[in-house]
Design an enzyme around this catalytic site. Structure first.
Site, PDB file in Angstrom:
ATOM      1  N   ASP A  12      72.585  27.024  26.395  1.00 18.59           N
ATOM      2  CA  ASP A  12      71.998  26.515  25.156  1.00 18.59           C
ATOM      3  C   ASP A  12      71.929  24.991  25.225  1.00 18.59           C
ATOM      4  O   ASP A  12      72.935  24.330  25.452  1.00 18.59           O
ATOM      5  CB  ASP A  12      72.895  26.967  23.982  1.00 18.59           C
ATOM      6  CG  ASP A  12      72.410  26.459  22.639  1.00 18.59           C
ATOM      7  OD1 ASP A  12      71.251  26.027  22.546  1.00 18.59           O
ATOM      8  OD2 ASP A  12      73.216  26.491  21.687  1.00 18.59           O
ATOM      9  N   ASP A 108      65.361  27.024  23.260  1.00 20.41           N
ATOM     10  CA  ASP A 108      66.377  26.295  24.022  1.00 20.41           C
ATOM     11  C   ASP A 108      67.590  27.150  24.365  1.00 20.41           C
ATOM     12  O   ASP A 108      68.650  26.625  24.670  1.00 20.41           O
ATOM     13  CB  ASP A 108      66.802  25.029  23.266  1.00 20.41           C
ATOM     14  CG  ASP A 108      67.605  25.351  22.016  1.00 20.41           C
ATOM     15  OD1 ASP A 108      67.370  26.410  21.416  1.00 20.41           O
ATOM     16  OD2 ASP A 108      68.475  24.547  21.651  1.00 20.41           O
ATOM     17  N   GLU A 109      67.437  28.446  24.327  1.00 16.12           N
ATOM     18  CA  GLU A 109      68.587  29.326  24.572  1.00 16.12           C
ATOM     19  C   GLU A 109      68.200  30.514  25.439  1.00 16.12           C
ATOM     20  O   GLU A 109      67.208  31.185  25.159  1.00 16.12           O
ATOM     21  CB  GLU A 109      69.062  29.900  23.235  1.00 16.12           C
ATOM     22  CG  GLU A 109      70.265  29.234  22.654  1.00 16.12           C
ATOM     23  CD  GLU A 109      70.635  29.907  21.351  1.00 16.12           C
ATOM     24  OE1 GLU A 109      71.394  30.873  21.382  1.00 16.12           O
ATOM     25  OE2 GLU A 109      70.103  29.476  20.309  1.00 16.12           O
TER      26      GLU A 109
HETATM   27 MG   LIG Z   1      70.625  24.471  21.098  1.00 16.74          MG
END
Ligand SMILES: [Mg+2]
Length: 430
Positions: A12, A108-109
């Site tokens: 993340d 973003d993960e």
């Molecule tokens: Mg993040």
């Protein structure tokens, strides 16, 4: 304790939108910044805060005047989805090289699933912990090498997805936490809040509280059938969570060709020759296209309009082809608004239509980009993830729908461009 066959790794980005802006502009580094959206609505709130701004109490979705009161030197930066998509692309390319079992959880993960046996082949260290450590360090380094030195990710490792994500959230930024067996998992679960686990939102937490359940320890004491009675099949998930069990697999994200256009066409059941009637069809199609763009959280700037004329004996005799068709592309400001799409399409249509009856009309929007990602950050975390995942799913599942449109519109063999006097407008034959 049975041997662990697969390891799950949750990766993340730390304060993604803000850190990407700081990477792009070194003068913003180390400073409290707030990323705002591009449109009027999202420009009034903080879409994402940098690590420095968060430390000062600035939160996502906070109204700008309030944020400035708390942190007067807060620098406001307009969000730029191109940068985020570019970093996301590089990020996925790095992670793809470790395993093909990669689940894209949000922009973003990502979750990776890696077989223990493969791990020992690639990293020659002796015990599994240090092999995983080598892998995690490797990922962190490559993110910085290929994305930029200011970027950092937090990594969580465990024997299932739920715990990997939990581990990743325990230490930020630039964290690396492993929950390596069930005993440690239960120890950790017994120290955290129910809603610290992804999958238990505020509503489920409130319902659990109503049943007198406040901790994972409490939850472990509830018989499975009671949970099933209250939560249906999700009761099983909750029962498992309390025991550090999660059987959900990593759902690989198969990279399909990106959606290049969203379009609709309509073959009219009769020949239509009045402008008013054609306008109605085009308006309806434009609204449909706009709705689909919005559902996918996309906006586009190239509007393509095309039509096919009704059967014309003279044209057939002359050319041997049954239907005459023509189209035109024009460029507008990024939009997913039905009226704007219609206006551009209608303008093109009036330029190329020579009053003959028509049988089919179509409109599509291409040159797409994600609509302001800051809008997504305004939703609470879980919902935001749902939105992004759903958007990806839609794109993947419904890709088939676009092939026909793309065939008609984008196959260069069928598409003959003709120069004309309009700067951004291009005519084509269909
Ligand atoms: Mg993040």
């Amino acid at each position: 304790m049975k041997e662990i066959k697969n390891w799950y790794i949750h990766i993340d980005f730390d304060s993604f939108f803000a850190t990407v802006e700081q990477q792009a502009n070194p003068r913003l580094r180390g400073k409290p910044i707030g990323v705002t959206g591009g449109d009027r609505l999202t420009r009034t709130v903080i879409g994402a805060a940098s690590i420095e701004a968060k430390a000062r109490g600035v939160k996502t979705a906070m109204r700008i005047p309030e944020a400035l009161k708390i942190c007067p030197d807060l620098i406001l930066v307009r969000g730029d989805s191109y940068k985020y998509m570019e970093i996301n692309k590089r990020f996925l390319n790095i992670l793809k090289s470790y395993t093909d079992k990669m689940e894209v959880f949000s922009i973003d993960e990502v979750f990776l699933e890696i077989e223990s046996s493969r791990l020992s082949l690639e990293f020659s260290a002796i015990d599994p912990d240090s092999r995983l450590l080598t892998l995690a360090t490797d990922i962190k380094e490559r993110v910085q090498q290929e994305g930029g030195e200011w970027l950092s990710v937090s990594i969580g490792i465990s024997y299932n997805k739920m715990l990997a994500k939990l581990a990743g959230s325990m230490y930020k930024p630039n964290g690396l936490v492993g929950i390596m067996d069930q005993d440690s998992a239960i120890q950790i679960l017994d120290q955290i809040e129910l809603d610290d686990v992804c999958g238990i939102g505020l509503r489920i937490k409130a319902r659990l509280n109503n049943m007198g359940i406040y901790t994972f320890k409490d939850l472990r004491e509830v018989p499975l059938q009671n949970l099933l009675a209250s939560f249906k099949s999700y009761g099983q998930v909750l029962y498992n969570f309390a025991r550090g069990i999660d059987e959900r697999p990593v759902v690989p994200y198969f990279e399909k060709e990106e959606v290049k256009s969203v379009g609709h066409r309509h073959t009219i059941s009769k020949d239509v020759s009045t402008a008013a009637e054609i306008k109605q069809y085009l308006l309806k199609l434009s609204e449909m296209v706009a709705r689909r763009l919005r559902a996918k959280n996309l906006e586009g700037k190239t509007i393509s309009l095309w039509y096919r004329a009704a059967f014309n004996q003279a044209y057939f005799q002359e050319t041997g082809s049954k239907f005459y068709g023509e189209g035109m592309q024009s460029t507008v400001l990024y939009t997913n608004d039905g009226m704007e799409i219609f206006n551009a399409g209608w303008k093109s249509f009036r330029k190329i239509w020579t009053d003959e009856p028509i049988r089919m009309i179509g409109i599509s929007v291409s040159n797409l980009k994600p609509a302001t990602p800051a809008t997504l950050s305004l939703l609470d975390d879980v919902k935001r993830r749902e939105v992004i995942t759903r958007a990806l799913d839609n794109i993947n599942n419904r890709y088939g729908e676009f092939t026909l449109q793309r065939g008609v519109l984008l196959t260069s063999a069928k598409l003959k461009r003709m120069p004309n006097s309009f700067m951004s407008d291009r005519r084509f034959r269909i």
